[in-house]
Each structure stands twice: as structure tokens, then as C-alpha cells.
Enzyme design. Structure first.
Site, PDB file in Angstrom:
ATOM      1  N   GLY A 212       0.915  -1.349  -0.003  1.00 23.25           N
ATOM      2  CA  GLY A 212      -0.127  -0.028  -0.236  1.00 23.25           C
ATOM      3  C   GLY A 212       0.736   1.222  -0.068  1.00 23.25           C
TER       4      GLY A 212
ATOM      5  N   ASN B 281       0.992   3.432  -2.365  1.00 16.18           N
ATOM      6  CA  ASN B 281       0.202   3.967  -3.448  1.00 16.18           C
ATOM      7  C   ASN B 281      -0.616   4.735  -2.689  1.00 16.18           C
ATOM      8  OD1 ASN B 281       1.581   4.354  -6.014  1.00 16.18           O
ATOM      9  ND2 ASN B 281       2.071   2.503  -5.775  1.00 16.18           N
TER      10      ASN B 281
ATOM     11  N   ARG C 226      -6.663  -7.926  -8.993  1.00 12.42           N
ATOM     12  CA  ARG C 226      -7.699  -8.672  -9.152  1.00 12.42           C
ATOM     13  C   ARG C 226      -8.530  -8.579 -10.229  1.00 12.42           C
ATOM     14  NH1 ARG C 226     -10.267 -12.439  -5.960  1.00 12.42           N
ATOM     15  NH2 ARG C 226      -8.447 -12.712  -4.369  1.00 12.42           N
TER      16      ARG C 226
ATOM     17  N   ILE D 183     -11.859  -6.389 -12.255  1.00 15.14           N
ATOM     18  CA  ILE D 183     -12.597  -5.899 -12.030  1.00 15.14           C
ATOM     19  C   ILE D 183     -14.069  -6.757 -12.302  1.00 15.14           C
ATOM     20  CG2 ILE D 183     -14.366  -3.345 -11.594  1.00 15.14           C
ATOM     21  CD1 ILE D 183     -11.624  -3.786  -9.549  1.00 15.14           C
TER      22      ILE D 183
ATOM     23  N   HIS E 154      -0.722   1.171 -12.848  1.00 16.19           N
ATOM     24  CA  HIS E 154       0.115  -0.064 -13.919  1.00 16.19           C
ATOM     25  C   HIS E 154       1.711   0.399 -13.492  1.00 16.19           C
ATOM     26  CE1 HIS E 154       1.251  -4.008 -14.647  1.00 16.19           C
ATOM     27  NE2 HIS E 154       1.359  -3.857 -15.776  1.00 16.19           N
TER      28      HIS E 154
HETATM   29  C1  GAR Z   1       2.066  -1.038  -7.391  1.00 15.72           C
HETATM   30  O1  GAR Z   1       3.833  -0.639  -8.517  1.00 15.72           O
HETATM   31  C2  GAR Z   1       1.366  -0.571  -8.481  1.00 15.72           C
HETATM   32  O2  GAR Z   1       1.552  -0.123 -10.123  1.00 15.72           O
HETATM   33  C3  GAR Z   1       1.056  -2.151  -9.186  1.00 15.72           C
HETATM   34  O3  GAR Z   1       1.634  -2.964  -7.707  1.00 15.72           O
HETATM   35  C4  GAR Z   1       2.471  -1.765  -6.737  1.00 15.72           C
HETATM   36  C5  GAR Z   1       1.834  -2.443  -5.575  1.00 15.72           C
HETATM   37  O4  GAR Z   1       2.258  -1.411  -4.674  1.00 15.72           O
HETATM   38  N1  GAR Z   1       0.215  -2.629 -10.205  1.00 15.72           N
HETATM   39  C6  GAR Z   1       0.116  -3.257 -10.541  1.00 15.72           C
HETATM   40  O5  GAR Z   1       1.114  -4.637 -10.979  1.00 15.72           O
HETATM   41  C7  GAR Z   1      -1.701  -3.769 -11.016  1.00 15.72           C
HETATM   42  N2  GAR Z   1      -1.454  -4.942 -12.335  1.00 15.72           N
HETATM   43  P1  GAR Z   1       2.127  -0.910  -3.422  1.00 15.72           P
HETATM   44  O6  GAR Z   1       1.035  -1.718  -2.601  1.00 15.72           O
HETATM   45  O7  GAR Z   1       3.353  -0.512  -2.174  1.00 15.72           O
HETATM   46  O8  GAR Z   1       1.525   0.241  -3.212  1.00 15.72           O
END
Ligand code: GAR
Length: 192
Positions: free
Chosen positions: A12, A14, A91, A93, A109
């Protein structure tokens, strides 16, 4: 003030960047809910520390995707959530949420889509030995990391790059880009 729900499955970071941007008045929105599908995920701790309500669920306790998405939808509608921000939610949507929130769901992404969709985009980019990768923010449709692209930021990959070093650079870009793009969308009425 628009109400957002953040969906996350992991650390988390982000989500934290969005919490911090709201606190610093860089993002004018209310974070009404964290939706998380992993009971042990650190994003739950972050929500607790920030006083953000949480809906944590275990997918296998529901009959199917439509069933748990109906449960999520009840929470979102109960709180009057305007839009959904996916931040490492691993997941797809489904139609239940898409029907109610299409055009109001965004995702981040860690690649320059349409290159390297799905899991481990950073590992995929390194394995492909590309010289440039980056970050994409896009609207969500029924596909895996598909949907109209809203913003992208590129990054050069050094010859000495490791997964850890590239991940750190990508995270730094994401934490800056995502709150900015969300605020721009709110300003433009693109998420209303
Ligand atoms: C992030 O780098 C995001 O871009 C990626 O998961 C990570 C979560 O990091 N998302 C994907 O790969 C979606 N397909 P976080 O939990 O530290 O925010």
C-alpha cells in the site's frame, strides 16, 4: 468533496502516497474506504493509522466474484463513494463493479502499457531487456491492465539495474504521479 475508495492487496505504498497527498492538500478528495482482499496486507495497517474505514474480504468465502463484488458495492454505495482508485489491487474488476462505476475506476501499473500487463511487470521488463519502462495510469475496463490510458511516465533502465533498484525508481514515480493525475481528473470533471 469527492469521495474515493482505494483498493489494494499489498504494502500500500501508493495508498500511503494518496493519504499523504490528501493530508497535504495536494489532492482534494475524501478517502472514504480501503477495500483489501488480503487479511495480512500492510495497507490495512496504513488505513488504521490514518483512521480510514476498511472493508477486508476473503474471496474464497464468497460464492464467486459477483458475490463479493456485490458486498463491496453495498459498502461503496452506503458511503456514497464517487470513484474507485486501484493501487496494487491484484484482482480483475468484474461486471458487477464495472456496471456501477465504469469510467470512474482508475488503475496504476508499473510499465508503459500495453507492454508488460499482469503480474510482475517490473520482472517482465527486465527479462525482456528493454532500455525504457515506466508507469501508466489508465481507466479500468474488463481486461487485464487495459482501458484508456490517462498518463504515462517513462524511465530509463540502466545496464546495472536490479529488480529492487528498478522497483524503487518506479515506486518513486508512482507516488508522485498518481495523486497528481487523480487531482487533474477531479479538476477536469473526468471522474464525476
Ligand atoms: C504498484 O507498483 C502498482 O503499480 C502495481 O502494484 C504495486 C503495488 O505497490 N500494480 C500492478 O501491478 C497492477 N497490475 P504498493 O502496494 O506499494 O502500492
Amino acid at each position: 468533496m469527492k469521495k474515493i475508495a482505494v483498493f489494494a492487496s499489498g504494502s500500500g505504498s501508493n495508498f500511503q502516497a494518496i493519504i499523504d497527498a490528501v493530508k497535504e492538500s495536494k489532492l482534494h478528495a475524501e478517502i472514504s474506504l480501503l477495500v483489501c482482499d488480503k487479511r495480512e496486507a500492510f495497507c490495512i495497517e496504513r488505513a488504521g493509522q490514518a483512521g480510514i474505514p476498511q472493508f477486508v474480504f476473503t474471496a474464497k468465502n464468497y460464492a464467486d466474484k459477483a458475490d463479493y463484488e456485490r458486498a463491496i458495492l453495498r459498502e461503496l454505495e452506503g458511503l456514497g463513494v464517487d470513484f474507485i482508485v486501484l493501487a496494487g489491487y491484484m484482482r480483475l474488476i468484474g461486471t458487477t463493479l464495472l456496471r456501477s462505476y465504469e469510467g470512474r475506476i482508475v488503475n496504476i501499473h508499473p510499465s508503459l502499457l500495453p507492454a508488460f500487463p499482469g503480474k510482475d511487470a517490473i520482472g517482465q521488463a527486465l527479462a525482456a531487456k528493454v532500455k525504457v519502462s515506466g508507469v501508466t495510469v489508465h481507466f479500468v475496463d474488463e481486461g487485464m491492465d487495459t482501458g484508456p490510458i490517462i498518463a504515462q511516465k517513462a524511465i530509463e533502465i540502466d545496464a546495472s539495474e536490479t529488480k529492487e533498484s528498478l522497483q524503487a525508481k518506479i515506486h518513486a514515480i508512482e507516488h508522485e504521479l498518481y495523486p497528481t493525475v487523480l487531482q487533474n481528473l477531479l479538476n477536469a470533471g473526468g471522474l464525476s
